[in-house]
Scaffold this active site. Structure first.
Site, PDB file in Angstrom:
ATOM      1  N   SER A   1     -50.758 -25.358  11.779  1.00  0.00           N
ATOM      2  CA  SER A   1     -50.045 -26.449  11.103  1.00  0.00           C
ATOM      3  C   SER A   1     -49.329 -27.373  12.095  1.00  0.00           C
ATOM      4  CB  SER A   1     -49.032 -25.886  10.101  1.00  0.00           C
ATOM      5  OG  SER A   1     -48.047 -25.126  10.770  1.00  0.00           O
ATOM      6  N   HIS A   2     -49.169 -26.952  13.350  1.00  0.00           N
ATOM      7  CA  HIS A   2     -48.442 -27.770  14.325  1.00  0.00           C
ATOM      8  C   HIS A   2     -49.178 -27.912  15.652  1.00  0.00           C
ATOM      9  CE1 HIS A   2     -45.503 -27.184  11.224  1.00  0.00           C
ATOM     10  NE2 HIS A   2     -44.914 -28.274  11.675  1.00  0.00           N
TER      11      HIS A   2
ATOM     12  N   ARG B   1     -51.780 -32.302  14.013  1.00  0.00           N
ATOM     13  CA  ARG B   1     -50.716 -33.313  13.938  1.00  0.00           C
ATOM     14  C   ARG B   1     -51.068 -34.633  14.628  1.00  0.00           C
ATOM     15  NH1 ARG B   1     -46.678 -32.473  10.276  1.00  0.00           N
ATOM     16  NH2 ARG B   1     -46.808 -30.268   9.796  1.00  0.00           N
TER      17      ARG B   1
ATOM     18  N   HIS C   1     -38.957 -34.798  16.002  1.00  0.00           N
ATOM     19  CA  HIS C   1     -39.567 -33.475  16.266  1.00  0.00           C
ATOM     20  C   HIS C   1     -40.640 -33.253  15.217  1.00  0.00           C
ATOM     21  CE1 HIS C   1     -40.234 -29.436  17.506  1.00  0.00           C
ATOM     22  NE2 HIS C   1     -39.179 -29.397  18.293  1.00  0.00           N
TER      23      HIS C   1
ATOM     24  N   ALA D   1     -43.914 -27.406  16.571  1.00  0.00           N
ATOM     25  CA  ALA D   1     -43.353 -26.066  16.390  1.00  0.00           C
ATOM     26  C   ALA D   1     -42.112 -25.924  17.282  1.00  0.00           C
ATOM     27  CB  ALA D   1     -44.396 -25.026  16.768  1.00  0.00           C
ATOM     28  N   LEU D   2     -41.223 -25.013  16.881  1.00  0.00           N
ATOM     29  CA  LEU D   2     -39.974 -24.848  17.648  1.00  0.00           C
ATOM     30  C   LEU D   2     -40.063 -23.816  18.770  1.00  0.00           C
ATOM     31  CD1 LEU D   2     -38.563 -26.600  15.562  1.00  0.00           C
ATOM     32  CD2 LEU D   2     -36.696 -24.970  15.578  1.00  0.00           C
TER      33      LEU D   2
ATOM     34  N   ASP E   1     -39.790 -17.962  14.665  1.00  0.00           N
ATOM     35  CA  ASP E   1     -39.740 -19.409  14.448  1.00  0.00           C
ATOM     36  C   ASP E   1     -40.204 -19.654  13.022  1.00  0.00           C
ATOM     37  OD1 ASP E   1     -40.017 -22.150  14.500  1.00  0.00           O
ATOM     38  OD2 ASP E   1     -41.781 -22.154  15.786  1.00  0.00           O
TER      39      ASP E   1
ATOM     40  N   ASP F   1     -48.480 -26.583   6.164  1.00  0.00           N
ATOM     41  CA  ASP F   1     -49.361 -25.631   5.473  1.00  0.00           C
ATOM     42  C   ASP F   1     -49.747 -26.140   4.088  1.00  0.00           C
ATOM     43  OD1 ASP F   1     -49.839 -23.705   7.423  1.00  0.00           O
ATOM     44  OD2 ASP F   1     -47.877 -22.790   7.104  1.00  0.00           O
TER      45      ASP F   1
ATOM     46  N   ARG G   1     -45.848  -4.983  12.945  1.00  0.00           N
ATOM     47  CA  ARG G   1     -45.966  -6.322  13.532  1.00  0.00           C
ATOM     48  C   ARG G   1     -44.575  -6.932  13.734  1.00  0.00           C
ATOM     49  NH1 ARG G   1     -48.892 -11.425  10.441  1.00  0.00           N
ATOM     50  NH2 ARG G   1     -47.858 -13.072  11.655  1.00  0.00           N
TER      51      ARG G   1
ATOM     52  N   GLY H   1     -43.978 -12.941  16.628  1.00  0.00           N
ATOM     53  CA  GLY H   1     -44.505 -13.309  17.948  1.00  0.00           C
ATOM     54  C   GLY H   1     -45.749 -12.521  18.321  1.00  0.00           C
TER      55      GLY H   1
ATOM     56  N   ARG I   1     -48.546 -11.977  16.713  1.00  0.00           N
ATOM     57  CA  ARG I   1     -49.785 -12.717  16.391  1.00  0.00           C
ATOM     58  C   ARG I   1     -49.986 -13.840  17.422  1.00  0.00           C
ATOM     59  NH1 ARG I   1     -50.972 -17.631  13.997  1.00  0.00           N
ATOM     60  NH2 ARG I   1     -48.739 -18.011  14.253  1.00  0.00           N
TER      61      ARG I   1
HETATM   62  N1  LIG Z   1     -40.628 -29.686  13.431  1.00  0.00           N
HETATM   63  C1  LIG Z   1     -40.299 -29.405  12.200  1.00  0.00           C
HETATM   64  O1  LIG Z   1     -39.480 -30.082  11.584  1.00  0.00           O
HETATM   65  C2  LIG Z   1     -40.900 -28.229  11.514  1.00  0.00           C
HETATM   66  C3  LIG Z   1     -41.682 -27.322  12.204  1.00  0.00           C
HETATM   67  N2  LIG Z   1     -42.139 -26.199  11.571  1.00  0.00           N
HETATM   68  C4  LIG Z   1     -42.923 -25.247  12.342  1.00  0.00           C
HETATM   69  O2  LIG Z   1     -43.924 -24.679  11.546  1.00  0.00           O
HETATM   70  C5  LIG Z   1     -44.297 -23.420  12.082  1.00  0.00           C
HETATM   71  C6  LIG Z   1     -44.616 -22.477  10.964  1.00  0.00           C
HETATM   72  O3  LIG Z   1     -43.452 -22.168  10.212  1.00  0.00           O
HETATM   73  P1  LIG Z   1     -43.555 -21.090   9.034  1.00  0.00           P
HETATM   74  O4  LIG Z   1     -44.747 -21.385   8.209  1.00  0.00           O
HETATM   75  O5  LIG Z   1     -42.253 -20.952   8.357  1.00  0.00           O
HETATM   76  O6  LIG Z   1     -43.851 -19.788   9.888  1.00  0.00           O
HETATM   77  P2  LIG Z   1     -44.544 -18.403   9.442  1.00  0.00           P
HETATM   78  O7  LIG Z   1     -44.063 -18.019   8.090  1.00  0.00           O
HETATM   79  O8  LIG Z   1     -45.993 -18.476   9.680  1.00  0.00           O
HETATM   80  O9  LIG Z   1     -43.949 -17.406  10.546  1.00  0.00           O
HETATM   81  C7  LIG Z   1     -42.562 -17.317  10.726  1.00  0.00           C
HETATM   82  C8  LIG Z   1     -42.216 -16.284  11.758  1.00  0.00           C
HETATM   83  O10 LIG Z   1     -42.425 -14.974  11.190  1.00  0.00           O
HETATM   84  C9  LIG Z   1     -43.329 -14.235  12.005  1.00  0.00           C
HETATM   85  N3  LIG Z   1     -44.146 -13.462  11.094  1.00  0.00           N
HETATM   86  C10 LIG Z   1     -45.062 -13.934  10.218  1.00  0.00           C
HETATM   87  N4  LIG Z   1     -45.589 -12.913   9.508  1.00  0.00           N
HETATM   88  C11 LIG Z   1     -44.996 -11.788   9.955  1.00  0.00           C
HETATM   89  C12 LIG Z   1     -45.126 -10.413   9.631  1.00  0.00           C
HETATM   90  N5  LIG Z   1     -45.962  -9.999   8.687  1.00  0.00           N
HETATM   91  N6  LIG Z   1     -44.352  -9.524  10.290  1.00  0.00           N
HETATM   92  C13 LIG Z   1     -43.487  -9.927  11.249  1.00  0.00           C
HETATM   93  N7  LIG Z   1     -43.325 -11.213  11.616  1.00  0.00           N
HETATM   94  C14 LIG Z   1     -44.071 -12.130  10.962  1.00  0.00           C
HETATM   95  C15 LIG Z   1     -44.112 -15.261  12.792  1.00  0.00           C
HETATM   96  O11 LIG Z   1     -44.599 -14.688  14.006  1.00  0.00           O
HETATM   97  P3  LIG Z   1     -45.996 -15.200  14.641  1.00  0.00           P
HETATM   98  O12 LIG Z   1     -45.689 -16.549  15.229  1.00  0.00           O
HETATM   99  O13 LIG Z   1     -46.377 -14.209  15.663  1.00  0.00           O
HETATM  100  O14 LIG Z   1     -46.964 -15.286  13.506  1.00  0.00           O
HETATM  101  C16 LIG Z   1     -43.050 -16.339  13.022  1.00  0.00           C
HETATM  102  O15 LIG Z   1     -42.221 -16.052  14.100  1.00  0.00           O
HETATM  103  C17 LIG Z   1     -43.138 -23.011  12.996  1.00  0.00           C
HETATM  104  O16 LIG Z   1     -43.600 -23.050  14.312  1.00  0.00           O
HETATM  105  C18 LIG Z   1     -42.076 -24.071  12.763  1.00  0.00           C
HETATM  106  O17 LIG Z   1     -41.300 -24.407  13.894  1.00  0.00           O
HETATM  107  C19 LIG Z   1     -41.856 -25.927  10.261  1.00  0.00           C
HETATM  108  C20 LIG Z   1     -41.101 -26.799   9.562  1.00  0.00           C
HETATM  109  C21 LIG Z   1     -40.594 -28.042  10.091  1.00  0.00           C
HETATM  110  O1  LIG Z   2     -44.547 -28.654   8.562  1.00  0.00           O
HETATM  111  C1  LIG Z   2     -43.456 -29.197   8.327  1.00  0.00           C
HETATM  112  O2  LIG Z   2     -42.741 -28.846   7.380  1.00  0.00           O
HETATM  113  C2  LIG Z   2     -42.985 -30.286   9.209  1.00  0.00           C
HETATM  114  N1  LIG Z   2     -43.460 -30.351  10.409  1.00  0.00           N
HETATM  115  C3  LIG Z   2     -43.170 -31.359  11.365  1.00  0.00           C
HETATM  116  C4  LIG Z   2     -42.008 -32.201  10.978  1.00  0.00           C
HETATM  117  C5  LIG Z   2     -41.938 -32.461   9.545  1.00  0.00           C
HETATM  118  C6  LIG Z   2     -41.996 -31.225   8.718  1.00  0.00           C
END
Ligand SMILES: NC(=O)C1=CN([C@@H]2O[C@H](COP(=O)(O)OP(=O)(O)OC[C@H]3O[C@@H](n4cnc5c(N)ncnc54)[C@H](OP(=O)(O)O)[C@@H]3O)[C@@H](O)[C@H]2O)C=CC1
Ligand SMILES: O=C(O)C1=NCCCC1
Length: 334
Positions: free
Chosen positions: A47-48, A52, A120, A123-124, A178, A188, A303, A306, A308
Site C-alpha cells: 500500500s506504500h 503510490r 508524508h 510508510a513510517l 508501524d 489498502d 509472529r 516486523g 513479515r
Molecule cells: N503516511 C501516512 O499518513 C500513512 C501511512 N500508513 C502506512 O501504511 C502501512 C500499513 O499500515 P497498516 O495497514 O495499519 O499496517 P498492518 O495492519 O499491515 O500492520 C501493522 C503492524 O502490525 C504488524 N503485524 C501485522 N500482522 C501481525 C500479526 N499477525 N502478528 C504480529 N504483528 C503483526 C505489522 O508487522 P509487519 O510489517 O512485519 O507485517 C506492522 O508492524 C504502515 O507502514 C503505515 O505507516 C498508514 C496510514 C497513513
Molecule cells: O494509506 C493511507 O491511509 C495513507 N497513506 C499515505 C498518506 C495518506 C493516507
C-alpha cells in the site's frame, strides 16, 4: 512472457528517482523519496510502495507539493528540533534535522523533532528503524487528510494517522511496529477497490454513515472507522495533537487542496520522539527487551511485528524485487 518483472533494489531506486526528477523534484529530494518507496516495496508494503507513484506524480503536477523544497531547521531547545518542510515531502525534512536530533538525544537522553508544512505519503517504519539501528528508541506519528470518523461519529475528522515504534535488540534486527490508527489504511481500501475485494466488516462507512464492506463506497464520500472503537479514536486524537498542535502544521480536517486539481498528498506534520536507552534504563536495556520477546514467543506469539517485513527484505536481497508487469509498465509510463 512472465507476469512479473524482477529488479534489484538499486535498479528500482534508479527508476523511481528518474520519475521524480522528470516531474520536478530536486536531485536530493528525488534520491530520498526514491529510496523510501523502493525499500517499502522491497519489504512488502504494497500500500506504500510503487503503488503510490502515480498519485505523487499527479500531486507534483498540480503544484500542491514542492518537489524542490529546501527545509529549514530550527534548534529550539536542548531537547527539541523544529523543521519547516516548506511544502515539501516530510522525509527530506527529517533527513535535514536528523543529525541535530541524534546529537540532542545522545546529550539529553531524550529529544524530539517536530516537522510542519510537510507531505508524508509513505510508510513510517523507514523513518524509525534507522534510529533503532543507531541504538535509540523511536516513536513517530503522522497525520494525513480527513478520512476517519471519530468513535461514535459519522463525519470524517481524523486521518488514518499511523504510529510507529522501533527499539534496538541484543543481536537481531530492531523490533518495529508501524500501524494506522484506523481499522485499515486508505491505501489498502484503494487496492481492495482496484482488485475487487470486499473490506472486512467493521472497517468502513458509506457516504450515509451506514456500515459497508464495499471499498468503492468508502472511497466515494464514505469513511473509515478507527481500530478498536474509542481506543483507536483516542490514538488518532493524540496523533493530531502531536502532528498539528505541537508542530504548527495542519489538522487532517484542515487539509484543503481544492484549488490544486490532481493533488492527493496531505500537507500536515510529523513528530518523532527518540530516547537513548543507555541513559534511561535501570537494567541492561537490550537484554530486558529479549526477556520480554522470549516470553511472548513462549506464550504462543509466533509472529512479532516486523517479522513479515524482514522476511520479505531477505527474500528480495536474494532474489530481487518482484513487480507485476502492470506495475512495471505503469512506472515506465511515468
Ligand atoms: N503516511 C501516512 O499518513 C500513512 C501511512 N500508513 C502506512 O501504511 C502501512 C500499513 O499500515 P497498516 O495497514 O495499519 O499496517 P498492518 O495492519 O499491515 O500492520 C501493522 C503492524 O502490525 C504488524 N503485524 C501485522 N500482522 C501481525 C500479526 N499477525 N502478528 C504480529 N504483528 C503483526 C505489522 O508487522 P509487519 O510489517 O512485519 O507485517 C506492522 O508492524 C504502515 O507502514 C503505515 O505507516 C498508514 C496510514 C497513513
Ligand atoms: O494509506 C493511507 O491511509 C495513507 N497513506 C499515505 C498518506 C495518506 C493516507
Amino acid at each position: 512472457m512472465t507476469d512479473t518483472v524482477t529488479l534489484s533494489l538499486a535498479a528500482l531506486q534508479r527508476l523511481l528517482e528518474e520519475i521524480l526528477l522528470r516531474h520536478g523534484c530536486s536531485a536530493d529530494v528525488a534520491a530520498c523519496i526514491a529510496h523510501n518507496y523502493a525499500i517499502a516495496e522491497q519489504d512488502g508494503a504494497k500500500s506504500h510502495g510503487v503503488f503510490r507513484l502515480p498519485a505523487i506524480v499527479s500531486t507534483l503536477k498540480s503544484g500542491w507539493l514542492d518537489g524542490k523544497a529546501v527545509p529549514s531547521v530550527d534548534d529550539v531547545s536542548p531537547g527539541l528540533v523544529r523543521v519547516d518542510a516548506r511544502n515539501g515531502f516530510t522525509q527530506p525534512a527529517l533527513a535535514a534535522g536528523r543529525a541535530l536530533l541524534l546529537e540532542k538525544a545522545k546529550t539529553c537522553g531524550i529529544a524530539a523533532i517536530a516537522i510542519r508544512n510537510s507531505h508524508h505519503f509513505g510508510a513510517l517504519w523507514p523513518d524509525v528503524e534507522p534510529f533503532a539501528r543507531d541504538g535509540l528508541i523511536a516513536l513517530s506519528v503522522v497525520n494525513s487528510m480527513a478520512t476517519v470518523v471519530p468513535h461514535g461519529g459519522t463525519k470524517p475528522v481524523y486521518g488514518t494517522n499511523p504510529i510507529a515504534f522501533a527499539t534496538p535488540r541484543e543481536a537481531d534486527d530492531p523490533l518495529v511496529f508501524d500501524q494506522a490508527s484506523s481499522a485499515l489504511a486508505n491505501g489498502d481500501v484503494q487496492i481492495a477497490a482496484r482488485e475487487g475485494h470486499a473490506l472486512p466488516a467493521g472497517a468502513g462507512l458509506d457516504r450515509y454513515g451506514n456500515p459497508t464492506t464495499d471499498p468503492q463506497a468508502v472511497l466515494d464520500g464514505g469513511a473509515l472507522l478507527p481500530f478498536g472503537g474509542h481506543k483507536g479514536s483516542s490514538i488518532a486524537l493524540m496523533v493530531e495533537i502531536l502532528c498539528a498542535g505541537l508542530t504548527g502544521g495542519q489538522f487532517s480536517f484542515e487539509v484543503d487542496w481544492s484549488e490544486h486539481e490532481g493533488a492527493l498528498t496531505p500537507k500536515t506534520g510529523q513528530t518523532i520522539i527518540v530516547l537513548d536507552p543507555e541513559r534511561g534504563a535501570s537494567a541492561p536495556f537490550r537484554s530486558r527487551v529479549e526477556q520480554l520477546l522470549t516470553k511472548l514467543r513462549a506464550a504462543g506469539q509466533e509472529r512479532l511485528p516486523g517479522d513479515r517485513r524482514y522476511a520479505n527484505r531477505r527474500r528480495a536481497q536474494l532474489n530481487g524485487i518482484s513487480l507485476t508487469r502492470d506495475e512495471h509498465e505503469m512506472l515506465l509510463a511515468l
